[in-house]
Write a protein that holds these residues in place. Structure first.
Motif, PDB file in Angstrom:
ATOM      1  N   UNK A  56      11.174 -12.861 -32.077  1.00 33.37           N
ATOM      2  CA  UNK A  56      11.946 -13.591 -31.059  1.00 33.37           C
ATOM      3  C   UNK A  56      13.422 -13.653 -31.429  1.00 33.37           C
ATOM      4  N   UNK A  57      13.690 -13.923 -32.703  1.00 38.01           N
ATOM      5  CA  UNK A  57      15.079 -13.989 -33.175  1.00 38.01           C
ATOM      6  C   UNK A  57      15.780 -12.652 -33.022  1.00 38.01           C
ATOM      7  N   UNK A  58      15.098 -11.582 -33.395  1.00 30.02           N
ATOM      8  CA  UNK A  58      15.695 -10.260 -33.304  1.00 30.02           C
ATOM      9  C   UNK A  58      15.972  -9.873 -31.843  1.00 30.02           C
ATOM     10  N   UNK A  86      13.318 -18.034  -9.965  1.00 31.25           N
ATOM     11  CA  UNK A  86      12.969 -16.696 -10.419  1.00 31.25           C
ATOM     12  C   UNK A  86      12.556 -16.673 -11.872  1.00 31.25           C
ATOM     13  N   UNK A  87      12.512 -15.471 -12.433  1.00 32.38           N
ATOM     14  CA  UNK A  87      12.095 -15.277 -13.822  1.00 32.38           C
ATOM     15  C   UNK A  87      13.288 -15.543 -14.738  1.00 32.38           C
ATOM     16  N   UNK A  88      13.135 -16.472 -15.661  1.00 32.64           N
ATOM     17  CA  UNK A  88      14.250 -16.885 -16.522  1.00 32.64           C
ATOM     18  C   UNK A  88      14.834 -15.726 -17.315  1.00 32.64           C
ATOM     19  N   UNK A  89      13.976 -14.886 -17.912  1.00 29.37           N
ATOM     20  CA  UNK A  89      14.468 -13.760 -18.707  1.00 29.37           C
ATOM     21  C   UNK A  89      15.297 -12.792 -17.887  1.00 29.37           C
ATOM     22  N   UNK A 203      13.238 -15.985 -24.175  1.00 30.24           N
ATOM     23  CA  UNK A 203      12.809 -17.222 -23.521  1.00 30.24           C
ATOM     24  C   UNK A 203      11.919 -18.034 -24.466  1.00 30.24           C
ATOM     25  N   UNK A 204      11.012 -17.361 -25.151  1.00 27.24           N
ATOM     26  CA  UNK A 204      10.137 -18.035 -26.115  1.00 27.24           C
ATOM     27  C   UNK A 204      10.942 -18.658 -27.247  1.00 27.24           C
ATOM     28  N   UNK A 205      11.979 -17.939 -27.703  1.00 31.35           N
ATOM     29  CA  UNK A 205      12.816 -18.431 -28.807  1.00 31.35           C
ATOM     30  C   UNK A 205      13.508 -19.738 -28.421  1.00 31.35           C
TER      31      UNK A 205
END
Length: 208
Positions: A56-58, A86-89, A203-205
């Motif tokens: 996630x960081x990378x 919409x989709x955040x990413x 988004x997960x990060x």
């Protein structure tokens, strides 16, 4: 946060992928990543398997470095993207794509995003007829970005224009080669964005 001024190729090696930070040089045999694709540093060739957090960081660092955006600004864009429908990413990447320095690069008015930022800072461009010298300026559909008249005649810009003449622009913008201007037609679709990153990891990060 201070702007990074170290070797650009070192960033590509750290992320393990080409981020095309040096423009045309990245497509030649002089590209450092092609010669040394492992991470920089004494233990660069012996790195262990990356954890979920590391992935996630990378992903986040790759996107930041691809567009040349500082951490604070990038996090601000994420918050903007999260508030939009919409989709955040996808929203996040669309915001990054709409930056003035990115549009200048994609339009072929600069050889790299770093050069585009410098040219914008030096006030070589107008947006809808008004001078804008802020690389992070966000553009919308209908906006027209043009090279300033006095900049077109300089030897520096003539060399840049010649080196990038004929470059294909994305479908979401329309370029007038003769007038040296580009119009934003619409927001780019995800499949039109070439950012080498899995945005769901970003988004997960930030969602932790």
């Amino acid at each position: 946060m201070a702007r990074y001024t170290g070797p650009a190729c070192k960033l590509c090696r750290r992320e393990g992928k080409k981020l095309f930070l040096k423009g045309d040089r990245c497509y030649t045999s002089k590209c450092a990543f092609d010669r040394r694709s492992y991470a920089p540093g004494q233990h660069g060739q012996n790195r262990k398997k990356t954890s979920e957090y590391g992935l996630q960081l990378r992903a986040k660092q790759s996107a930041r470095r691809y567009y040349g955006i500082a951490e604070g600004q990038f996090h601000k864009y994420f918050l903007m993207a999260a508030r939009k429908a919409g989709v955040t990413g996808t929203n996040l990447l669309q915001i990054c794509e709409s930056r003035l320095d990115n549009v200048v690069y994609e339009a072929g008015f600069a050889s790299s995003r770093a050069q585009a930022r410098q040219l914008v800072n030096h006030a070589h461009f107008t947006v809808n007829g008004s001078k804008v010298d802020i690389p992070s300026y966000l553009l919308s559909a209908g906006d027209v970005v043009a090279v300033r008249e006095k900049s077109k005649s300089t030897d520096e810009y003539k060399a840049i224009a010649e080196a990038n003449a004929g470059r294909t622009v994305p479908m979401w913008m329309e370029k007038n080669e003769g007038a040296m201007e580009v119009k934003i037609l619409r927001t780019p679709e995800r499949e039109e964005i070439e950012t080498p990153v899995e945005e769901h990891l970003i988004v997960e990060f930030y969602s932790k």
